[in-house]
Design a protein around this motif. Sequence first.
Motif, short mmCIF file in Angstrom:
data_model
loop_
_atom_site.label_atom_id
_atom_site.label_comp_id
_atom_site.label_asym_id
_atom_site.label_seq_id
_atom_site.Cartn_x
_atom_site.Cartn_y
_atom_site.Cartn_z
N ALA A 1 -9.44 -27.55 -30.25
CA ALA A 1 -9.39 -27.78 -28.80
C ALA A 1 -7.98 -27.56 -28.27
O ALA A 1 -7.80 -27.04 -27.15
CB ALA A 1 -9.86 -29.20 -28.49
N ARG A 2 -6.97 -27.92 -29.06
CA ARG A 2 -5.59 -27.69 -28.62
C ARG A 2 -5.30 -26.19 -28.54
O ARG A 2 -4.61 -25.73 -27.62
CB ARG A 2 -4.62 -28.37 -29.58
CG ARG A 2 -3.16 -28.18 -29.18
CD ARG A 2 -2.19 -28.83 -30.14
NE ARG A 2 -2.20 -30.29 -30.02
CZ ARG A 2 -2.65 -31.12 -30.96
NH1 ARG A 2 -3.15 -30.63 -32.09
NH2 ARG A 2 -2.60 -32.41 -30.78
N LEU A 3 -5.83 -25.42 -29.49
CA LEU A 3 -5.63 -23.97 -29.47
C LEU A 3 -6.31 -23.32 -28.27
O LEU A 3 -5.88 -22.27 -27.80
CB LEU A 3 -6.17 -23.33 -30.76
CG LEU A 3 -5.38 -23.67 -32.04
CD1 LEU A 3 -6.07 -23.11 -33.26
CD2 LEU A 3 -3.95 -23.14 -31.93
N LYS A 4 -7.35 -23.96 -27.76
CA LYS A 4 -8.04 -23.44 -26.58
C LYS A 4 -7.29 -23.75 -25.29
O LYS A 4 -7.73 -23.34 -24.21
CB LYS A 4 -9.46 -24.02 -26.50
CG LYS A 4 -10.38 -23.51 -27.61
CD LYS A 4 -11.77 -24.11 -27.46
CE LYS A 4 -12.71 -23.58 -28.54
NZ LYS A 4 -14.07 -24.18 -28.44
N GLY A 5 -6.18 -24.49 -25.39
CA GLY A 5 -5.36 -24.77 -24.22
C GLY A 5 -5.66 -26.09 -23.53
O GLY A 5 -5.22 -26.31 -22.40
#
Length: 335
Positions: A237-241
């Motif tokens: 989820a963090r990589l998705k921004g």
Amino acid sequence: MMLHHLLGRMLTAFVTLIGVAIVIFCLLRIVPGDPVAMMISPSATPADIAALRARYGLDLGLFQQFVIWFKAVTAGDFGTSISLRRDVVELIGERLPATLELAFTALVFGVLAGGTIAVIATLLRRTPLEAVFEFLNGLFLAVPDFVWALALVLVLGVAFPVLPLSGRLDPASAPAFVTPFYLLESLVRLDFATFSDLVAHMVMPVLALGLPLAAIVARILKESLLEAMGQDYVLLARLKGMSPLRLVLQEALRNAVGPTLTLTGVQFTFMIGGTVIIERIFAYPGLGNMAIDAVINRDLPLIQGIVLIFGALFILINIATDALAVLLDPRQAHG
């Protein structure tokens, strides 16, 4: 499986409650002191004393007393208070709602405050402010509720008298209530003046009870959040921004709340027990305050009734906590 788990817990709770009844009944008759001597005049004759003991069944054997009392309790008859000369069930019914309102309000405050602190501390991890939160949380954990109560009395009741020191409601403005749940009833009736007065009388007791709980909730929830933040689904989820706040609230919190819920249920039982001292300090007309008076007066029927009610509350809270934990994680039903 859920139903089987609850039935097992209820059977265990019933056996536990019987054990509590046996222990409290025997202990009250072993400790020194005669309840009849607390209520009879010094000029009473031996015949008067014998008649009074017979009236309350204190002239019978211990086992016979217990059998008679337990049969009455199962029928809903807790006896008559020796010191107040009133039915024990009526007395408990008048005082228990005040204690429940105080305890539930403190629970809500403790959970909301602790949860907010845990989320903020998680967002501020690896920053200098994290150490500040840890220090303050440790301080709040170290201070017991009665010390908070005394400190609040000195600060908000004496040095800066902004809150009432005692009671549940201002007697001069107390309206006629239909139920003993004053806070809830005043809110339903939209009587905001009475509601504000009730809240003002509850602020210090609620803070005294809720601050230690908030510290415990903050520590446990923060540890669970930090563990959840390291999981793969959070990293994805963090990589998705996704923003840090959304990561904590939307992704990590729902998986971290389980251990906190279980601990909160256990701490809530301790909080209800802690109302005994807090109600005494603030002269709050709850069940805990009446329990101290009953002990001072050696009022055996009233003490037995109060202890049984407290025991039943502890058991019900634990069962409800277990049920919620199983609903959140069905795997616990197999444990």
